[in-house]
Design an enzyme around this catalytic site. Structure first.
Site, PDB file in Angstrom:
ATOM      1  N   PHE A 171       1.067  -1.340  -0.007  1.00  0.00           N
ATOM      2  CA  PHE A 171      -0.046  -0.094  -0.158  1.00  0.00           C
ATOM      3  C   PHE A 171       1.011   1.123  -0.007  1.00  0.00           C
ATOM      4  O   PHE A 171       2.146   1.367  -0.018  1.00  0.00           O
ATOM      5  CB  PHE A 171      -0.906   0.049   1.247  1.00  0.00           C
ATOM      6  CG  PHE A 171      -0.057   0.077   2.391  1.00  0.00           C
ATOM      7  CD1 PHE A 171       0.173   1.081   3.262  1.00  0.00           C
ATOM      8  CD2 PHE A 171       0.082  -1.330   2.907  1.00  0.00           C
ATOM      9  CE1 PHE A 171       0.824   0.860   4.545  1.00  0.00           C
ATOM     10  CE2 PHE A 171       1.010  -1.378   4.265  1.00  0.00           C
ATOM     11  CZ  PHE A 171       1.220  -0.106   4.790  1.00  0.00           C
TER      12      PHE A 171
ATOM     13  N   PHE B 283       2.351   3.812   1.978  1.00  0.00           N
ATOM     14  CA  PHE B 283       3.619   3.538   1.435  1.00  0.00           C
ATOM     15  C   PHE B 283       4.161   2.464   2.393  1.00  0.00           C
ATOM     16  O   PHE B 283       4.986   2.925   3.373  1.00  0.00           O
ATOM     17  CB  PHE B 283       4.412   4.643   1.082  1.00  0.00           C
ATOM     18  CG  PHE B 283       3.851   5.754   0.297  1.00  0.00           C
ATOM     19  CD1 PHE B 283       4.246   5.544  -1.009  1.00  0.00           C
ATOM     20  CD2 PHE B 283       3.188   6.908   0.749  1.00  0.00           C
ATOM     21  CE1 PHE B 283       3.463   6.433  -1.800  1.00  0.00           C
ATOM     22  CE2 PHE B 283       2.762   7.898  -0.059  1.00  0.00           C
ATOM     23  CZ  PHE B 283       2.880   7.503  -1.529  1.00  0.00           C
TER      24      PHE B 283
END
Ligand code: CUA
Length: 168
Positions: free
Chosen positions: A75, A77
């Site tokens: 995802f 980050f």
């Protein structure tokens, strides 16, 4: 018509090169183990990972003697779980999907390196040996935090894995 011997040799060489090129292109398209995205894996709804058996709770699961399956979500980050903890001397098959945009998943220092595409599940198998730590990197540009997107793979001693311990 007379063709000089050297010319014949070069002609043959050029034909061999053309055949090698065609062969490699064909192999790249339909060779064993080569599959295009969405060829075989069932699609997954990137917006409903919470309802998926594998990815609702990203984790490592034992599936055989010395065989483990790691369900990983990428995802912006980061990666979940982090660290990914597996026991030494085992075969780990990573199944990785993305919750948002295209990411990468590279286990630094191994040849495990794949794209992670929302809606798809990337599968990659790694043999791990002695206890050690590996970094995990994203190498698809995925937004402002791309450069900071990283994960960890911890290969821990058997006993430590069984006790559920972390290797921090
Ligand atoms: Cu995720 Cu770059």
């Amino acid at each position: 018509m007379h063709i000089h011997a050297y010319e014949k040799i070069w002609l043959a060489f050029a034909i061999v090169l053309i055949l090698l090129l065609l062969g490699s292109v064909t192999y790249g398209a339909i060779g064993p183990g080569v599959a295009m995205v969405a060829d075989s894996e069932p699609q997954i709804d990137a917006n409903a990972l919470d309802e998926d058996d594998r990815f609702a709770e990203p984790r490592v699961e034992q599936v055989g003697e010395n065989e483990y399956e790691a369900y990983v979500v990428a995802f912006q980050f980061g990666f979940e779980p982090s660290p990914i903890v597996v026991p030494e001397n085992s075969t780990v098959t990573f199944q990785i999907t993305s919750r948002d945009v295209i990411h990468g998943f590279e286990v630094v220092g191994t040849n495990a390196n794949t794209m992670v595409v929302p809606g798809e599940v990337s599968e990659i198998t790694v043999e791990v040996g002695e206890p050690r730590e590996y970094g995990i990197l994203c190498n698809e540009y995925c937004g402002a935090g791309h450069h900071a997107m990283e994960g960890k793979l911890h290969v821990v001693p058997e006993e430590e894995f069984e006790s559920g311990g972390e290797s921090e």
